[in-house]
Motif scaffolding. Structure first.
Motif, mmCIF file in Angstrom:
data_model
loop_
_atom_site.group_PDB
_atom_site.id
_atom_site.type_symbol
_atom_site.label_atom_id
_atom_site.label_comp_id
_atom_site.label_asym_id
_atom_site.label_seq_id
_atom_site.Cartn_x
_atom_site.Cartn_y
_atom_site.Cartn_z
ATOM 1 N N CYS A 128 -20.193 5.809 -34.502
ATOM 2 C CA CYS A 128 -18.679 5.573 -34.719
ATOM 3 C C CYS A 128 -17.792 6.773 -34.544
ATOM 4 N N PRO A 129 -18.045 8.060 -34.864
ATOM 5 C CA PRO A 129 -17.153 9.345 -34.605
ATOM 6 C C PRO A 129 -17.023 9.364 -33.117
ATOM 7 N N ILE A 130 -17.820 8.870 -32.310
ATOM 8 C CA ILE A 130 -17.692 9.090 -30.965
ATOM 9 C C ILE A 130 -16.719 8.171 -30.532
ATOM 10 N N LEU A 131 -16.706 6.906 -31.133
ATOM 11 C CA LEU A 131 -15.985 5.741 -30.503
ATOM 12 C C LEU A 131 -14.527 5.915 -31.048
ATOM 13 N N LEU A 132 -14.635 6.521 -32.169
ATOM 14 C CA LEU A 132 -12.922 6.528 -32.579
ATOM 15 C C LEU A 132 -12.208 7.956 -32.587
#
Ligand code: TYD
Length: 208
Positions: free
Chosen positions: A55-59
């Protein structure tokens, strides 16, 4: 599979996340679920431990993730979610409510980012293993209204992408709703009316 799979879809700010919370309390008391069945509430991206890492990579708006890489990361998050969380619960006869599922990839990466729709559909099959929701609620709200609702401040990559992007995403959702027979929720109504519409959809889909 014995359980039921419900999904909520819509653009950012359409109010689906607060209705997920209301459904979390209402559905187990609604009389719609069979005795012994529990309700598992989950989300994409990030519904599993693996997903929480992805998630942190994507957002992160500061990371220049190529759109094809982004597509594969959402697919990886989904594959893990389906295998590790959703399907095991459904097999046990439990009900699963997910804040977003594969329709979001068609709308955001397909209609929003312009990724190839055929590729997205192929990846959807791979990631979901053919699992489709029993009921998808589409929170329909014009992008300008959704934007006005969001408090100013830090935005994730997609929230900060601009009105034209969100308009393409909204059109994507509208199209998907027609193609896939999603249930439209008039998300611009007052909160109580939206909640009533959500409950009516559940009764219509699941009352025996
Ligand atoms: P979400 O968790 O709904 O955002 P918030 O916590 O702010 O309500 O979703 C995060 C963002 O990811 C959202 O802007 C939509 C986007 N997204 C995609 O682009 N593709 C996808 O497949 C999914 C599941 C989400």
């Amino acid at each position: 599979m014995a359980g039921r799979f419900l999904v909520m879809e819509g653009i950012d700010g359409s109010g689906k996340s607060s209705q997920v919370e209301r459904l979390r309390h209402w559905l187990p008391r609604s009389g719609l679920m069979p005795p012994g069945a529990k309700l598992l509430v989950t989300r994409e991206p990030g519904g599993t431990q693996v997903g929480e890492q992805v998630c942190p990579i994507l957002l992160n708006p500061r990371l220049a993730v190529h759109r094809r890489a982004e597509l594969l990361l959402f697919a990886a998050d989904r594959a893990q979610h389906v295998e590790a969380k959703i399907c095991p619960a459904l097999r046990e006869g439990h009900w699963v409510l997910s804040d977003r599922f594969s329709g979001s990839t068609v709308a955001y990466q397909g209609y929003g980012q312009g990724c190839d729709l055929e590729l997205i559909h192929t990846l959807e099959q791979v990631a979901t293993g053919g699992l489709t929701p029993d009921l998808t609620l589409w929170f329909d709200l014009p992008p300008q209204q959704a934007r006005a609702r969001k408090p100013p401040g830090r935005q994730d990559r997609f929230e900060g992408a601009g009105l034209e992007f969100t308009q393409r995403v909204a059109q994507g959702f509208q199209r998907l709703a027609m193609e896939r027979g999603w249930w439209r929720i008039p998300a611009g109504e007052p909160r109580g009316a939206v909640e009533a519409a959500v409950q009516a959809a559940c009764h219509s889909a699941f009352a025996t």
